[in-house]
Design a protein around this motif. Structure first.
Motif, PDB file in Angstrom:
ATOM      1  N   ASP A  89       0.373  -1.595  -0.129  1.00 58.39           N
ATOM      2  CA  ASP A  89       0.060  -0.384  -0.186  1.00 58.39           C
ATOM      3  C   ASP A  89       0.819   1.556   0.092  1.00 58.39           C
ATOM      4  OD1 ASP A  89      -1.603  -1.365  -0.127  1.00 58.39           O
ATOM      5  OD2 ASP A  89      -2.563  -1.375   2.313  1.00 58.39           O
ATOM      6  N   ARG A 123       1.123  -8.066  -5.240  1.00 67.19           N
ATOM      7  CA  ARG A 123       0.301  -6.869  -4.583  1.00 67.19           C
ATOM      8  C   ARG A 123       0.627  -5.455  -5.236  1.00 67.19           C
ATOM      9  NH1 ARG A 123       1.239  -8.671   0.875  1.00 67.19           N
ATOM     10  NH2 ARG A 123      -0.720 -10.440   0.524  1.00 67.19           N
ATOM     11  N   ARG A 126       0.040  -6.144  -9.254  1.00 65.91           N
ATOM     12  CA  ARG A 126      -2.049  -6.449  -9.569  1.00 65.91           C
ATOM     13  C   ARG A 126      -2.427  -5.084  -9.784  1.00 65.91           C
ATOM     14  NH1 ARG A 126      -4.272  -9.313  -5.677  1.00 65.91           N
ATOM     15  NH2 ARG A 126      -2.012 -10.300  -4.686  1.00 65.91           N
ATOM     16  N   HIS A 127      -1.208  -4.128  -8.394  1.00 59.53           N
ATOM     17  CA  HIS A 127      -2.619  -2.425  -8.378  1.00 59.53           C
ATOM     18  C   HIS A 127      -2.553  -1.376  -8.828  1.00 59.53           C
ATOM     19  CE1 HIS A 127      -5.698  -5.354  -5.883  1.00 59.53           C
ATOM     20  NE2 HIS A 127      -4.719  -5.748  -5.537  1.00 59.53           N
ATOM     21  N   LYS A 129      -0.673   1.688 -10.959  1.00 62.96           N
ATOM     22  CA  LYS A 129      -1.172   2.764 -12.430  1.00 62.96           C
ATOM     23  C   LYS A 129      -0.022   2.496 -13.190  1.00 62.96           C
ATOM     24  CE  LYS A 129      -5.197   2.490 -10.399  1.00 62.96           C
ATOM     25  NZ  LYS A 129      -6.284   1.266 -10.463  1.00 62.96           N
TER      26      LYS A 129
END
Length: 136
Positions: A89, A123, A126-127, A129
């Motif tokens: 994150d 992660r 996959r996320h 941008k």
């Protein structure tokens, strides 16, 4: 090729981090920027009770110092940033905050829980941008 590259580095694997930092410098456009990022994970409350109160702050200072040492050692210009929170994150948030066009992340030898690439790298891939380059 790239104007802004995020290079997350785990302080426990600084040699691997140096390797991808040097590779990132080779992919950077003239006038571009590399952001060296270290993420210090939160400590669960049930564990934190048994630890000194300033352990996270000390880890963040150590991360900042080690990244500055890496910049000095390599002679490659970079911005140093240390964040606190979940690694994937925090990496994704840094990429968004800085408008990165590439995240260059190291992967470790996978285990049964993350067979193809590391859990954090997985992660991020996959996320994200933006483009992600995973270095083995």
């Amino acid at each position: 090729m790239y104007k802004k590259i995020i290079v997350p580095i785990e302080i426990g694997s600084i040699a691997k981090g140096e390797k991808i930092f040097r590779k990132a410098a080779g992919l950077l456009d003239n006038g571009g920027e590399i952001i060296l990022l270290n993420v210090v994970e939160d400590i669960p409350t049930y564990v934190a009770i048994e630890l000194p109160g300033n352990i996270v702050e000390d880890a963040m200072k150590e991360g900042r110092d080690r990244l500055h040492d890496l910049v000095a050692k390599t002679g490659i210009s970079a911005t140093v940033e240390v964040r606190n929170g979940p690694p994937a994150d925090s990496i994704l948030a840094a990429a968004k905050d800085h408008g990165a066009d590439l995240i260059m992340i190291a992967s470790h030898i996978p285990d049964i829980y993350n067979y193809f690439i590391g859990a954090t790298a997985d992660r991020v891939v996959r996320h994200a941008k933006c483009s992600v380059l995973v270095d083995r």
